[in-house]
Scaffold this active site. Structure first.
Site: not given
Ligand code: GDP
Length: 432
Positions: A21, A45
Site C-alpha cells: 500500500k 509500517g
Molecule cells: P504495505 O504495508 O502494504 O505498504 O506493504 P509493505 O511495506 O509491508 O511491503 C511493501 C514492500 O514491498 C516495500 O518494501 C516495497 O518497496 C515493496 N514493493 C511494493 N511493490 C512492489 C513490487 O511491485 N515489487 C517488488 N519487488 N517490491 C514491491
C-alpha cells in the site's frame, strides 16, 4: 482509471496487509492535497526511501514526504504521542517538516496499554487464538474506547477533564492488569504519567483540529484527498477472520467513521493486491505454501514485517478471499503489486474456489471450523519471466502475465488500474 480524474480515493489492503500500500499511496500521493489515516495506530509500517535514506514510518501517513500534501490523522486512529514525536524528529533530521493535522477525537495510547498488550498475549497464545499482537498497546486502547473510559487528544488540552478521565482510566487499567492478568510489574506512578501527558498535549496542540470539518471544507474547495488504509481487509475486526484480526475497521466503512466523511464523498476505492498472499500471525490460510516454494517466494519478495521483522506466511493468490474483499469494499479498481516476485516460476497457481465436504464453496465461511476444512481448488497458469522492468504499458508485459491479469479481472469483476513490477516508483503501469 485515468490518473487525473479523481478527487477522493480510498486505498486499502485487499488481503492480509503488507500488499504494498505504501508504494501505491506514494504513487497517487504525489497528486493529492491531503493524505488521511483513519484507523489503526503505530502497528502499521511503511518503508520509504528518501534521498537515499531508509525511513520507517509506523504512524504518520505516507504523504508526509510530499511537500504540498497535508497529512491527517483521523479520529479512528489510536495515537501514541511518543511515537509521533519520534517520527517527527526523524523527519526533521532529513529536513522535512510535515504539514500535519491530528483529530481532536483520536484516542491516546498510554504506557499501561502497552503493558496490557504485553501481558495478555500469553493468555491468548495458550488458546491459540487472536492474531499476534505488535505489542504497541493498540487493542487495549480500542477496548477502552469502546468501554467509554478512553482519553482523547482533546482531553489532553483540558487539565480538569483530563484529570477526571485519567484517574478513572488508570484505576480501571491497574485493576485489570493485576486481577485479570496477574501483572506484578511496576507501572510508572500515576502522577508522573499524568503530568507527562499534559506536557505532550501542549506539544500536540498546534496540530490538533476538527478533521471532519477540515476535510469537508477541503472537499468543497475541490482538493484531492486520499484515505490511506493500514493492514488489510482480512484483518478487519468485523469482516475479517475474527479473532485473527486487528482491532479496527480496515475496510472502506472505516474511512467514513474514522475520518468523519460521508460515503457519497468517496469516489474511488482502490484495493491493493499482492500477486500472491502473505500474512503474519495465526489463523488458517487456505493456500499456504509451507514448502520450499513458499520459502523461495518469501526470500525473493522479502516478506518480513516492517514493524516486527517477523517472517510472513506465504500462499498462492486466493480469489475467494479477493472477491469477498471486492464486495465488502466496493473496489473501483485494483492495484496489483509484486508480479516481479513470481518471475521465473514454471507454474503459477490461483485459488478459484474452495472444496468443503465434496462441495464447491465460492464465498468465505464465517465458521472457523468450516473454513479450516476448506481445501483450495486451483487453476494453474504458465509462469512468466523477467525482462519487463521498463515496461510502461500492459501490452509490453509477457503474454502469460497478461493472461493472468485478465483472469483476475474477470473473476473478481474489477479492473486492474495499476500494476507494480518493482519497488521503485518508475516500475508502475497505469491503465489509461
Ligand atoms: P504495505 O504495508 O502494504 O505498504 O506493504 P509493505 O511495506 O509491508 O511491503 C511493501 C514492500 O514491498 C516495500 O518494501 C516495497 O518497496 C515493496 N514493493 C511494493 N511493490 C512492489 C513490487 O511491485 N515489487 C517488488 N519487488 N517490491 C514491491
Amino acid at each position: 482509471m485515468s490518473t487525473a480524474r479523481w478527487q477522493t480515493m480510498v486505498i486499502l489492503g485487499a488481503q492480509w496487509g503488507d500488499e504494498g500500500k505504501g508504494k501505491v499511496t506514494d504513487y497517487y500521493g504525489s497528486q493529492a492535497d491531503y493524505v488521511v489515516r483513519f484507523q489503526g495506530g503505530n502497528n502499521a509500517g511503511h518503508t520509504i526511501v528518501y534521498r537515499g535514506q531508509v525511513l520507517k514510518l509506523h504512524l504518520l501517513p505516507s504523504g508526509v514526504l510530499h511537500k504540498r500534501c497535508i497529512t491527517v490523522i483521523g479520529n479512528g486512529v489510536v495515537l501514541d504521542p511518543r511515537v509521533l514525536f519520534e517520527e517527527l524528529a526523524q523527519l526533521k533530521k532529513l529536513g522535512v517538516v510535515p504539514r500535519l493535522m491530528i483529530s481532536e477525537r483520536a484516542h491516546i495510547i498510554f504506557p499501561f496499554h502497552i503493558s496490557m498488550d504485553d501481558v495478555s498475549e500469553g493468555a491468548f497464545k495458550k488458546k491459540n487464538l487472536a492474531a499476534l499482537s505488535t505489542k504497541r498497546g493498540i487493542w487495549p486502547t480500542y477496548a477502552d474506547k469502546m468501554a467509554r473510559v478512553g482519553v482523547r487528544v482533546v482531553d489532553l488540552l483540558n487539565r480538569e477533564l483530563f484529570r477526571r478521565k485519567f484517574d478513572l482510566l488508570y484505576d480501571v487499567q491497574l485493576r485489570k492488569l493485576r486481577i485479570l492478568y496477574n501483572f506484578r510489574g511496576r507501572l510508572r506512578p500515576k502522577e508522573v504519567i499524568f503530568q507527562g501527558y499534559l506536557k505532550k498535549g501542549r506539544r500536540l496542540k498546534p496540530y490538533v483540529a476538527d478533521v471532519s470539518l477540515a476535510l469537508a471544507c477541503a472537499y468543497e474547495q475541490g482538493k484531492r484527498i486520499i484515505f490511506e488504509g493500514a493492514q488489510g481487509t482480512m484483518l478487519d475486526i468485523d469482516h475479517g477472520l475474527y479473532p485473527y484480526t486487528t482491532s479496527s475497521n480496515t475496510t472502506v466503512g472505516g474511512a467514513c467513521t474514522g475520518a468523519g466523511v460521508p460515503p457519497q464523498q468517496i469516489e474511488r476505492v482502490v484495493g491493493v493486491v499482492k500477486a500472491y498472499v502473505s500474512r503474519v500471525g495465526g489463523g488458517y490460510l487456505p493456500t499456504e505454501l509451507t514448502d520450499a516454494l513458499g520459502a523461495r517466494i518469501r526470500e525473493i519478495g522479502q516478506e518480513y514485517g516492517t514493524t516486527t521483522g517477523r517472517a510472513r506466511r506465504i500462499g498462492w493468490l486466493d480469489l475467494v478471499q479477493l472477491r469477498f474483499a471486492a464486495r465488502v469494499n466496493g473496489f473501483t479498481g485494483l492495484a496489483l503489486t509484486k508480479v516481479d516476485t513470481l518471475n521465473g516460476f514454471k507454474a503459477i497457481k490461483v485459488c478459484v474456489a474452495y472444496r468443503y465436504k465434496g462441495k464447491l464453496v465460492r464465498d468465505l465461511p464465517a465458521d472457523l471450523m468450516v473454513y479450516e476444512k476448506c481445501q483450495p481448488v486451483y487453476r494453474v497458469f504458465p509462469g512468466w519471466s523477467g525482462g519487463y522492468a521498463h515496461a510502461r504499458t500492459r501490452a509490453a508485459l509477457p503474454l502469460p502475465l497478461r493472461r493472468y491479469l485478465t483472469f483476475i479481472e474477470r473473476e473478481v469483476g474489477v479492473p486492474i488500474d495499476l500494476i507494480s513490477t518493482g519497488p521503485g516508483r518508475e516500475a508502475t503501469i497505469i491503465r489509461r
